[in-house]
Write a protein that holds these residues in place. Structure first.
Motif, PDB file in Angstrom:
ATOM      1  N   SER A 132      70.909  40.558  30.123  1.00  0.00           N
ATOM      2  CA  SER A 132      72.074  41.066  29.402  1.00  0.00           C
ATOM      3  C   SER A 132      73.380  40.430  29.855  1.00  0.00           C
ATOM      4  CB  SER A 132      72.169  42.587  29.550  1.00  0.00           C
ATOM      5  OG  SER A 132      72.339  42.937  30.920  1.00  0.00           O
ATOM      6  N   HIS A 133      73.413  39.846  31.034  1.00  0.00           N
ATOM      7  CA  HIS A 133      74.618  39.154  31.503  1.00  0.00           C
ATOM      8  C   HIS A 133      74.226  37.843  32.172  1.00  0.00           C
ATOM      9  CE1 HIS A 133      73.334  42.169  34.480  1.00  0.00           C
ATOM     10  NE2 HIS A 133      73.708  41.315  35.419  1.00  0.00           N
ATOM     11  N   ALA A 134      73.515  37.020  31.392  1.00  0.00           N
ATOM     12  CA  ALA A 134      72.981  35.779  31.932  1.00  0.00           C
ATOM     13  C   ALA A 134      74.078  34.830  32.399  1.00  0.00           C
ATOM     14  CB  ALA A 134      72.103  35.082  30.874  1.00  0.00           C
ATOM     15  N   GLY A 135      75.217  34.786  31.666  1.00  0.00           N
ATOM     16  CA  GLY A 135      76.280  33.863  32.052  1.00  0.00           C
ATOM     17  C   GLY A 135      76.805  34.150  33.444  1.00  0.00           C
ATOM     18  N   ALA A 136      77.088  35.434  33.719  1.00  0.00           N
ATOM     19  CA  ALA A 136      77.600  35.806  35.039  1.00  0.00           C
ATOM     20  C   ALA A 136      76.532  35.624  36.104  1.00  0.00           C
ATOM     21  CB  ALA A 136      78.082  37.258  35.018  1.00  0.00           C
ATOM     22  N   LEU A 141      73.867  31.933  40.440  1.00  0.00           N
ATOM     23  CA  LEU A 141      72.741  31.056  40.776  1.00  0.00           C
ATOM     24  C   LEU A 141      73.207  29.625  41.002  1.00  0.00           C
ATOM     25  CD1 LEU A 141      69.507  31.123  40.881  1.00  0.00           C
ATOM     26  CD2 LEU A 141      69.676  29.951  38.687  1.00  0.00           C
ATOM     27  N   VAL A 142      74.002  29.096  40.074  1.00  0.00           N
ATOM     28  CA  VAL A 142      74.479  27.721  40.207  1.00  0.00           C
ATOM     29  C   VAL A 142      75.478  27.620  41.361  1.00  0.00           C
ATOM     30  CG1 VAL A 142      75.650  25.821  39.032  1.00  0.00           C
ATOM     31  CG2 VAL A 142      74.033  27.247  37.780  1.00  0.00           C
ATOM     32  N   GLY A 143      76.233  28.699  41.590  1.00  0.00           N
ATOM     33  CA  GLY A 143      77.109  28.705  42.753  1.00  0.00           C
ATOM     34  C   GLY A 143      76.325  28.548  44.044  1.00  0.00           C
ATOM     35  N   CYS A 266      81.990  28.826  40.302  1.00  0.00           N
ATOM     36  CA  CYS A 266      80.911  29.314  39.438  1.00  0.00           C
ATOM     37  C   CYS A 266      80.995  30.819  39.236  1.00  0.00           C
ATOM     38  CB  CYS A 266      79.556  28.945  40.051  1.00  0.00           C
ATOM     39  SG  CYS A 266      79.140  27.200  39.949  1.00  0.00           S
ATOM     40  N   VAL A 267      81.305  31.543  40.309  1.00  0.00           N
ATOM     41  CA  VAL A 267      81.403  33.003  40.203  1.00  0.00           C
ATOM     42  C   VAL A 267      82.568  33.395  39.298  1.00  0.00           C
ATOM     43  CG1 VAL A 267      81.829  35.125  41.494  1.00  0.00           C
ATOM     44  CG2 VAL A 267      80.311  33.366  42.440  1.00  0.00           C
ATOM     45  N   TRP A 268      83.710  32.737  39.495  1.00  0.00           N
ATOM     46  CA  TRP A 268      84.866  32.987  38.638  1.00  0.00           C
ATOM     47  C   TRP A 268      84.534  32.681  37.181  1.00  0.00           C
ATOM     48  CZ3 TRP A 268      87.064  28.704  36.132  1.00  0.00           C
ATOM     49  CH2 TRP A 268      88.147  29.006  35.300  1.00  0.00           C
ATOM     50  N   ALA A 269      83.876  31.549  36.950  1.00  0.00           N
ATOM     51  CA  ALA A 269      83.517  31.175  35.576  1.00  0.00           C
ATOM     52  C   ALA A 269      82.558  32.187  34.967  1.00  0.00           C
ATOM     53  CB  ALA A 269      82.894  29.777  35.571  1.00  0.00           C
ATOM     54  N   VAL A 318      84.155  21.039  38.785  1.00  0.00           N
ATOM     55  CA  VAL A 318      83.095  20.117  38.393  1.00  0.00           C
ATOM     56  C   VAL A 318      81.755  20.819  38.175  1.00  0.00           C
ATOM     57  CG1 VAL A 318      82.268  19.496  40.717  1.00  0.00           C
ATOM     58  CG2 VAL A 318      82.213  17.790  38.860  1.00  0.00           C
ATOM     59  N   ILE A 319      81.572  21.983  38.783  1.00  0.00           N
ATOM     60  CA  ILE A 319      80.303  22.701  38.664  1.00  0.00           C
ATOM     61  C   ILE A 319      80.456  24.014  37.902  1.00  0.00           C
ATOM     62  CG2 ILE A 319      80.659  23.860  40.883  1.00  0.00           C
ATOM     63  CD1 ILE A 319      77.276  22.698  39.388  1.00  0.00           C
ATOM     64  N   ALA A 320      81.690  24.444  37.644  1.00  0.00           N
ATOM     65  CA  ALA A 320      81.919  25.760  37.037  1.00  0.00           C
ATOM     66  C   ALA A 320      81.302  25.890  35.650  1.00  0.00           C
ATOM     67  CB  ALA A 320      83.422  26.041  36.965  1.00  0.00           C
ATOM     68  N   ASP A 321      81.125  24.774  34.948  1.00  0.00           N
ATOM     69  CA  ASP A 321      80.573  24.828  33.594  1.00  0.00           C
ATOM     70  C   ASP A 321      79.055  24.832  33.549  1.00  0.00           C
ATOM     71  OD1 ASP A 321      80.529  22.305  34.625  1.00  0.00           O
ATOM     72  OD2 ASP A 321      81.336  21.296  32.856  1.00  0.00           O
ATOM     73  N   SER A 322      78.406  24.477  34.658  1.00  0.00           N
ATOM     74  CA  SER A 322      76.957  24.280  34.640  1.00  0.00           C
ATOM     75  C   SER A 322      76.209  25.535  34.224  1.00  0.00           C
ATOM     76  CB  SER A 322      76.485  23.811  36.019  1.00  0.00           C
ATOM     77  OG  SER A 322      75.113  23.474  35.987  1.00  0.00           O
ATOM     78  N   ALA A 323      76.509  26.655  34.862  1.00  0.00           N
ATOM     79  CA  ALA A 323      75.809  27.898  34.528  1.00  0.00           C
ATOM     80  C   ALA A 323      76.073  28.330  33.095  1.00  0.00           C
ATOM     81  CB  ALA A 323      76.235  29.000  35.491  1.00  0.00           C
TER      82      ALA A 323
END
Length: 396
Positions: A132-136, A141-143, A266-269, A318-323
């Motif tokens: 239900s909140h895969a983006g967050a 995970l990517v972080g 990543c967490v912020w994104a 550079v990594i914030a968009d990956s997740a």
């Protein structure tokens, strides 16, 4: 060890910590790169080759599990655990072959092969527990992937006065802990433990979905830039330390800091994506890192402190968009092919990291910071490709 009930009450925490520990294998050799240059005479090009070998192994592994459907046929937690154990053993075995560039490259390629069972399967496990909140969730995970990739520099900083073998052994130990954690956790209730018959090339079917293609193409542009930037970080940091006449012993600590800043990014994104949407967040992050690709070489003669600060901003963006790309791809991929689709997307994306890493590591000695311009096509083409990309309202 933590009880099974505790693990299932906090599945996201378990998965992201396991991701951190497991992916410490990824850049384990880069963390001791300077020591290896002194101990066995490796050059910048040799270090680039070893980095490319890991990428090649990862690509081979993701293609293997994608075309066979193994990612959706074998229990995800079992495949993750098996891959982490094998990766730990191979990473430790690198110590015995480091003086042979050929055998060292083979060992790193085999490590990358094992990582293919850690990173994409970690994404599937997250979706299986927190759809239900895969983006967050994927942001965390990517972080942790980012922190895992940065961790060899930290391990080297902590063991600077010990032999270079110590950080590699510590990374292997962390991977073994990751295997045990995920094996005990298992697969979440929102995806079947096994899916279908594992039809060959099942992952390619997801590319029939227009929105999945847009997410994948944006991700490909992101990949062209990301790992080449991470490979350049020690060189860029060393350059500024030399200009400051500062101690070279600061290099692993600052390299760790630049890459590890991707975790809060990543967490912020991920949190922002719950309000603004994954597509918007991914666009802003990719645009930011693309602008830095353009302007950083132009600022190369300015204050070293300014450039180090820009590296920090770059490490965040550079990594914030990956997740967010992964969340978008997960939302648009057929559920019964999710593991294979993500593995195929990873395989193609990481395939693009090989020429970009090869370019920047081979040309660093002659072009210095100007090599960064070779990374610019990735963000530019990714931004163009993702126009019109959105997350379905049902999963926003």
């Amino acid at each position: 060890m933590m009880s099974a009930s505790f693990l299932t009450r906090h599945p996201l925490a378990v998965i992201v910590i396991a991701q951190l520990f497991g992916t410490s294998l990824w850049f384990s050799v880069n963390g001791v790169g300077l020591a290896l240059q002194e101990a066995v005479g490796l050059s910048e090009g040799d270090l680039g080759l070893l980095t490319i070998a890991v990428q090649a192994g990862f690509i081979t592994g993701t293609l293997l599990i994608a075309i066979t459907g193994l990612a959706d046929h074998m229990r995800a937690s079992h495949l993750f655990a098996l891959s982490a154990v094998l990766g730990a053993l191979i990473n430790a075995a690198f110590i015995g072959v480091a003086d042979s560039i050929t055998l060292a490259a083979v060992a790193r390629c085999a490590t990358g092969l094992c990582l293919a069972g850690i990173y994409p399967l970690g994404m599937k496990l997250v979706v299986s527990w927190t759809p239900s909140h895969a983006g967050a969730a994927l942001g965390w995970l990517v972080g942790m992937l980012t922190l895992g990739i940065a961790s060899p520099h930290l391990l080297r900083g902590l063991t600077l006065h010990l032999p270079w073998q110590w950080p590699l052994l510590l990374a292997s130990l962390l991977a073994l802990v990751a295997a045990l954690m995920v094996f005990r956790l298992g697969v979440g209730p929102h995806l079947p433990a096994k899916a279908g018959s594992g039809r060959p090339w099942a992952g390619l079917g997801a590319f029939k979905q227009r929105q999945f293609r847009k997410a994948a193409l944006g991700y490909f542009g992101h990949c062209w830039e990301l790992y080449a930037f991470w490979a350049l970080v020690p060189f860029l940091v060393s350059r500024e330390l030399e200009r400051l006449n500062a101690s070279a012993s600061l290099q692993p600590w600052l390299s760790f800091a630049v890459i590890a800043l991707g975790l809060p990014g990543c967490v912020w994104a991920g949190r922002w994506s719950r309000k603004a949407g994954s597509a918007h967040v991914a666009f802003v992050a990719l645009l930011t890192s693309g602008v830095l690709c353009l302007v950083y070489p132009l600022l190369g003669s300015l204050s070293p402190w300014l450039l180090l600060a820009l590296l920090g901003v770059w490490g965040i963006s550079v990594i914030a968009d990956s997740a967010q790309f992964s969340a978008l791809a997960s939302a648009h991929a057929p559920a019964e092919r999710l593991g294979a689709a993500l593995a195929m997307m990873n395989a193609i994306g990481f395939g693009l990291t090989i020429p970009s890493i090869a370019l920047v590591t081979a040309l660093w000695a002659s072009q210095s910071v100007a090599v960064i311009w070779w990374l610019l096509p990735g963000p530019v083409l990714g931004l163009i490709a993702m126009r019109g990309l959105h997350l379905p309202s049902a999963k926003a």
